[in-house]
Enzyme design. Structure first.
Site, PDB file in Angstrom:
ATOM      1  N   LYS A  44       0.865  -1.144  -0.013  1.00 15.02           N
ATOM      2  CA  LYS A  44      -0.102   0.085   0.042  1.00 15.02           C
ATOM      3  C   LYS A  44       0.983   1.222  -0.175  1.00 15.02           C
ATOM      4  O   LYS A  44       0.447   2.143  -0.447  1.00 15.02           O
ATOM      5  CB  LYS A  44      -1.016   0.091   1.287  1.00 15.02           C
ATOM      6  CG  LYS A  44      -1.920  -0.955   1.353  1.00 15.02           C
ATOM      7  CD  LYS A  44      -2.442  -0.989   2.926  1.00 15.02           C
ATOM      8  CE  LYS A  44      -3.141  -2.228   3.284  1.00 15.02           C
ATOM      9  NZ  LYS A  44      -3.223  -2.336   4.771  1.00 15.02           N
ATOM     10  N   GLU A 100       7.462   2.789  -6.284  1.00 15.34           N
ATOM     11  CA  GLU A 100       7.950   2.375  -4.851  1.00 15.34           C
ATOM     12  C   GLU A 100       7.901   3.360  -3.820  1.00 15.34           C
ATOM     13  O   GLU A 100       8.406   4.592  -4.100  1.00 15.34           O
ATOM     14  CB  GLU A 100       8.889   1.549  -4.887  1.00 15.34           C
ATOM     15  CG  GLU A 100       8.831  -0.224  -4.403  1.00 15.34           C
ATOM     16  CD  GLU A 100       8.052  -0.369  -3.248  1.00 15.34           C
ATOM     17  OE1 GLU A 100       7.142   0.219  -2.553  1.00 15.34           O
ATOM     18  OE2 GLU A 100       8.104  -1.546  -2.782  1.00 15.34           O
ATOM     19  N   ASP A 104      14.676  -0.618   0.554  1.00 19.34           N
ATOM     20  CA  ASP A 104      15.727  -0.628   1.675  1.00 19.34           C
ATOM     21  C   ASP A 104      16.756  -1.636   1.527  1.00 19.34           C
ATOM     22  O   ASP A 104      17.838  -1.552   0.653  1.00 19.34           O
ATOM     23  CB  ASP A 104      14.523  -1.082   2.817  1.00 19.34           C
ATOM     24  CG  ASP A 104      15.053  -1.381   4.165  1.00 19.34           C
ATOM     25  OD1 ASP A 104      16.129  -0.518   4.458  1.00 19.34           O
ATOM     26  OD2 ASP A 104      14.528  -1.574   4.923  1.00 19.34           O
ATOM     27  N   PHE A 153      14.131   4.554  10.429  1.00 14.74           N
ATOM     28  CA  PHE A 153      12.564   4.047  10.252  1.00 14.74           C
ATOM     29  C   PHE A 153      11.867   5.335   9.905  1.00 14.74           C
ATOM     30  O   PHE A 153      11.690   6.071  10.756  1.00 14.74           O
ATOM     31  CB  PHE A 153      12.135   3.164  11.280  1.00 14.74           C
ATOM     32  CG  PHE A 153      10.897   2.405  10.855  1.00 14.74           C
ATOM     33  CD1 PHE A 153      11.104   1.117   9.999  1.00 14.74           C
ATOM     34  CD2 PHE A 153       9.652   2.974  11.040  1.00 14.74           C
ATOM     35  CE1 PHE A 153       9.913   0.460   9.626  1.00 14.74           C
ATOM     36  CE2 PHE A 153       8.639   2.061  10.636  1.00 14.74           C
ATOM     37  CZ  PHE A 153       8.624   0.866   9.802  1.00 14.74           C
ATOM     38  N   VAL A 154      11.304   5.407   8.863  1.00 18.71           N
ATOM     39  CA  VAL A 154      10.570   6.448   8.460  1.00 18.71           C
ATOM     40  C   VAL A 154       9.167   6.151   8.275  1.00 18.71           C
ATOM     41  O   VAL A 154       8.802   4.925   7.666  1.00 18.71           O
ATOM     42  CB  VAL A 154      10.920   7.284   7.026  1.00 18.71           C
ATOM     43  CG1 VAL A 154      12.344   7.899   7.297  1.00 18.71           C
ATOM     44  CG2 VAL A 154      11.340   6.135   6.215  1.00 18.71           C
TER      45      VAL A 154
HETATM   46  P1  IMP Z   1      13.070  -4.245   0.778  1.00 23.42           P
HETATM   47  O1  IMP Z   1      12.537  -5.493   0.319  1.00 23.42           O
HETATM   48  O2  IMP Z   1      14.089  -4.435   2.082  1.00 23.42           O
HETATM   49  O3  IMP Z   1      13.699  -3.225   0.038  1.00 23.42           O
HETATM   50  O4  IMP Z   1      11.913  -3.435   1.475  1.00 23.42           O
HETATM   51  C1  IMP Z   1      10.837  -2.779   1.007  1.00 23.42           C
HETATM   52  C2  IMP Z   1       9.758  -2.650   1.896  1.00 23.42           C
HETATM   53  O5  IMP Z   1       9.954  -2.393   3.234  1.00 23.42           O
HETATM   54  C3  IMP Z   1       9.058  -1.171   1.358  1.00 23.42           C
HETATM   55  O6  IMP Z   1       8.434  -1.417   0.371  1.00 23.42           O
HETATM   56  C4  IMP Z   1       8.369  -0.784   2.838  1.00 23.42           C
HETATM   57  O7  IMP Z   1       7.060  -1.256   2.810  1.00 23.42           O
HETATM   58  C5  IMP Z   1       9.281  -1.372   3.955  1.00 23.42           C
HETATM   59  N1  IMP Z   1      10.008  -0.685   4.519  1.00 23.42           N
HETATM   60  C6  IMP Z   1      11.485  -0.321   4.433  1.00 23.42           C
HETATM   61  N2  IMP Z   1      11.852   0.353   5.332  1.00 23.42           N
HETATM   62  C7  IMP Z   1      10.785   1.182   5.509  1.00 23.42           C
HETATM   63  C8  IMP Z   1      11.026   2.395   6.590  1.00 23.42           C
HETATM   64  O8  IMP Z   1      11.722   3.006   7.114  1.00 23.42           O
HETATM   65  N3  IMP Z   1       9.529   2.489   6.884  1.00 23.42           N
HETATM   66  C9  IMP Z   1       8.388   2.083   6.491  1.00 23.42           C
HETATM   67  N4  IMP Z   1       8.591   0.768   5.612  1.00 23.42           N
HETATM   68  C10 IMP Z   1       9.853   0.486   5.311  1.00 23.42           C
HETATM   69 MG    MG Z   2       6.157  -1.325   0.550  1.00 25.74          MG
END
Ligand code: IMP
Ligand code: MG
Length: 177
Positions: A44, A100, A104, A153-154
């Site tokens: 979302k 996106e 992260d 963490f945002v």
């Molecule tokens: P990745 O697979 O680790 O790149 O994760 C990406 C997903 O993790 C994003 O689409 C977010 O839903 C969630 N995410 C990563 N960092 C944060 C943050 O700092 N705040 C909130 N959601 C996050």
């Molecule tokens: Mg996400």
């Protein structure tokens, strides 16, 4: 006092956010002239960004939504991603821009690029509002990015903490983080 003020500090304010999104819109408008562009927003978190970005692009685009959830081993994604809502239209021949909220570890985007690439689009590129490069586990090429941020963490503007705070009109950081 607004409901979030006790818990959240501002990291990127609304004006800065909106100004950068307008710039991205101008760039994308130039790059996709004459092309059949489909934005694929990842639910979302990207929904707020997707709607503002779409309005900043001066092209006859279409958009789709895809829902994914990552399995978490502790506090981090394991890289195992499940599709919770699939696209309703084929991508064959379309120029796809994945939208996106944040990249992260990069594991979610890696999965998405493989999955979308298998649907025979004309091209697939990536647009993310935020990137946390210090946490990257896999390298994903990011074609358009709003802001590079430090490892905090945002929340806000789509990003959640336990499903809350998505409706803040700016990017904040949890005071407890
Ligand atoms: P990745 O697979 O680790 O790149 O994760 C990406 C997903 O993790 C994003 O689409 C977010 O839903 C969630 N995410 C990563 N960092 C944060 C943050 O700092 N705040 C909130 N959601 C996050
Ligand atoms: Mg996400």
């Amino acid at each position: 006092m607004a409901f979030y003020e006790r818990d959240v500090d501002t990291m990127i304010d609304t004006d800065t956010l909106q100004a950068r999104i307008r710039e991205l819109g101008v760039e994308i408008t130039k790059d996709y002239q004459g092309k059949d562009l489909t934005l694929v927003g990842i639910m979302k978190g990207s929904v707020f960004f997707l709607t503002d970005l779409a309005k900043a692009i001066d092209l006859p685009l279409t958009f789709e939504l895809m829902g994914v959830s990552s399995y978490h081993g502790g506090t981090e994604t394991t890289g195992e991603v499940r599709i919770t809502h699939d696209l309703t239209k084929p991508l064959h021949g379309k120029h796809v821009l994945v939208v996106e909220d944040i990249i992260d570890t990069g594991l979610t985007m890696k999965f998405l690029l493989e999955n979308l690439g298998a649907r025979h689009p004309a091209s697939v590129k990536v647009c993310t509002l935020l990137e946390k490069p210090s946490r990257a586990k896999v390298k994903v090429a990011i074609d358009y990015k709003g802001f590079v941020i430090e490892d905090r963490f945002v929340v806000g503007y789509g990003l959640d903490w336990g499903e809350k705070y998505r409706n803040l009109p700016f990017i904040g950081v949890m005071k407890a983080d």
